[in-house]
Design a protein around this motif. Structure first.
Motif, PDB file in Angstrom:
ATOM      1  N   GLU A   1       0.829  -1.202   0.000  1.00  0.00           N
ATOM      2  CA  GLU A   1       0.000   0.000   0.000  1.00  0.00           C
ATOM      3  C   GLU A   1       0.866   1.256   0.000  1.00  0.00           C
ATOM      4  N   LEU A   2       0.361   2.281  -0.666  1.00  0.00           N
ATOM      5  CA  LEU A   2       1.019   3.584  -0.708  1.00  0.00           C
ATOM      6  C   LEU A   2       0.172   4.596   0.056  1.00  0.00           C
ATOM      7  N   LEU A   3       0.835   5.532   0.703  1.00  0.00           N
ATOM      8  CA  LEU A   3       0.121   6.603   1.391  1.00  0.00           C
ATOM      9  C   LEU A   3      -0.158   7.719   0.393  1.00  0.00           C
ATOM     10  N   THR A   4      -1.433   7.981   0.137  1.00  0.00           N
ATOM     11  CA  THR A   4      -1.837   9.027  -0.796  1.00  0.00           C
ATOM     12  C   THR A   4      -2.553  10.137  -0.037  1.00  0.00           C
ATOM     13  N   LEU A   5      -2.930  11.171  -0.762  1.00  0.00           N
ATOM     14  CA  LEU A   5      -3.689  12.255  -0.128  1.00  0.00           C
ATOM     15  C   LEU A   5      -5.058  11.781   0.335  1.00  0.00           C
ATOM     16  N   ASP A   6      -5.533  10.663  -0.235  1.00  0.00           N
ATOM     17  CA  ASP A   6      -6.827  10.094   0.154  1.00  0.00           C
ATOM     18  C   ASP A   6      -6.676   8.889   1.068  1.00  0.00           C
TER      19      ASP A   6
ATOM     20  N   PHE B   1      -1.436  -0.786  -4.779  1.00  0.00           N
ATOM     21  CA  PHE B   1      -0.946  -0.369  -6.091  1.00  0.00           C
ATOM     22  C   PHE B   1      -2.054  -0.403  -7.140  1.00  0.00           C
ATOM     23  N   SER B   2      -2.909  -1.429  -7.075  1.00  0.00           N
ATOM     24  CA  SER B   2      -3.969  -1.578  -8.077  1.00  0.00           C
ATOM     25  C   SER B   2      -5.008  -0.464  -7.983  1.00  0.00           C
ATOM     26  N   GLU B   3      -5.089   0.204  -6.830  1.00  0.00           N
ATOM     27  CA  GLU B   3      -6.077   1.260  -6.619  1.00  0.00           C
ATOM     28  C   GLU B   3      -5.524   2.654  -6.915  1.00  0.00           C
ATOM     29  N   VAL B   4      -4.221   2.737  -7.108  1.00  0.00           N
ATOM     30  CA  VAL B   4      -3.579   4.034  -7.324  1.00  0.00           C
ATOM     31  C   VAL B   4      -3.795   4.493  -8.763  1.00  0.00           C
ATOM     32  N   GLU B   5      -4.255   5.732  -8.929  1.00  0.00           N
ATOM     33  CA  GLU B   5      -4.485   6.289 -10.258  1.00  0.00           C
ATOM     34  C   GLU B   5      -3.163   6.759 -10.876  1.00  0.00           C
TER      35      GLU B   5
END
Length: 370
Positions: free
Chosen positions: A130-135, A140-144
């Motif tokens: 998992e990556l920490l995003t602003l949301d 990875f599969s969910e990252v735009e």
């Protein structure tokens, strides 16, 4: 795919593939570095591990002894005869997955009898990472493709940057799984982990297979966060209830289907997940039109005899929010919010039920609940 030319290297490096990056060749008074015709001449940093046989330690590639090396920091590294030194690059390389990068020694060093061993650059994580995003945290599969994610800069600060590309590939070898109270990740054996030895203050990149199973390494898990001072906090919108009427559910679906699109009635009806009669659907449609949520365009479909009139529907405002379904954002003075949030952390709770969202704060004064 052929060898990549300097134009491609410059284009990708400016997107973050090489940091720090030098667009041209710098050679005045130094061993040249920077972009070359079909490659990039990198630099060696000022930290070295110089091999020594003073203690007659055995060189085990999978388990180097501390006695085999002398740590040295300086602008010039003197390598003893018949010895070698380990170093690291000044530049950080974020190589695209579809590109294989090979490290070769410069001819300048070769003429001095210094040999640089060939090394591939190929870091990667597994699909569950998992990556920490602003949301928030995302796999990875969910990252735009244009996602903004958290990164660590050279000053040990948390910094949000837009990703340059997503990479996906098949990997058949084993993964190294590292799990603890505050970390859980799986990486390939050649992945470079940012770690430090427990008695050291300096983090460095070390291959995962050289770290796995050893208790004396610590992964980087924190960063310095420089926040912006804000006068207020915005409490975001949420649905008013988890158990809402069919009318509002259909209304929500219709608005979502028409975001940035124009559809006729039959097309829109076919896209709805919640099935109702076409008659009921028409009533909701008319309500939205009368409320100025929808606008329509009349089109005519030519037949063999005459023409049929059809309505093409779209949203008047693509940023439309159903105020009956969602709460409005609430702006709260920051001092008030922090005061409440501190009390809630100490004495509060939050939960979701069929009736909606609940936040509670409870305290006791003597035998009396406040």
């Amino acid at each position: 795919m052929g060898v990549k030319p300097d134009e491609w290297i410059i284009e990708q490096a400016e997107k973050g593939m090489i940091q720090p990056f030098e667009k041209g060749q710098i050679s005045s008074g130094v061993i040249s570095f920077g972009v070359s015709s079909y490659g990039y001449d990198m630099r060696i940093a000022d930290k070295f591990k110089i091999f020594t046989n003073v203690h007659s330690a055995i060189v085990d590639p999978k388990n180097f002894s501390k006695k085999s090396f002398v740590d040295y920091k300086g602008d010039v590294c003197i390598i003893p005869p018949n010895s070698f030194a380990l170093g690291k690059s000044v530049e950080y390389f974020n190589i695209p997955r579809e590109v294989l990068c090979i490290v070769l020694g410069k001819s300048t060093y070769a003429r001095a009898g210094i040999i640089v061993n060939v090394t591939p650059l190929e870091p990667c994580y597994d699909k569950e990472t998992e990556l920490l995003t602003l949301d928030g945290w995302k796999k990875f599969s969910e990252v735009e493709n244009d996602e903004i994610v958290a990164t660590l800069n050279q000053h040990d600060e948390l910094e949000y940057q837009q990703i340059t590309r997503k990479q996906k590939f098949k990997y058949k070898d084993k993964l190294i799984h590292i799990k603890g109270r505050n970390i859980d990740l799986a990486v390939t054996t050649s992945h470079q982990l940012f770690v430090k030895k427990r008695w050291s203050n300096n983090f460095d990149f070390i291959r995962a297979d050289n770290v796995y199973g050893k208790y004396n390494y610590e992964l980087k898990r924190d960063a310095v966060w420089k926040s912006q001072k804000r006068d207020s906090f915005i409490l975001p919108t949420v649905t008013k209830s988890l158990r809402f009427s069919t009318y509002h559910t259909i209304k929500k679906e219709m608005v979502a289907c028409l975001k940035g699109k124009s559809l006729n009635s039959k097309e829109l009806y076919g896209k709805l997940q919640t099935k109702i009669s076409y008659r009921e659907f028409g009533k909701i449609f008319n309500d939205l039109y009368n409320q100025d949520v929808l606008e329509r365009e009349i089109i005519y479909i030519t037949r063999k005899i005459g023409a049929n009139k059809m309505y093409l529907w779209s949203l008047r405002n693509n940023d439309y929010i159903d105020n009956d379904y969602y709460t409005q954002p609430i702006k709260i003075p920051m001092d008030d919010w922090l005061r409440f949030f501190g009390i809630w952390i100490a004495e509060g709770s939050a939960y979701i039920s069929k009736k909606g969202y609940f936040v509670k704060v409870a305290a006791f004064g003597g035998n009396k609940k406040i």
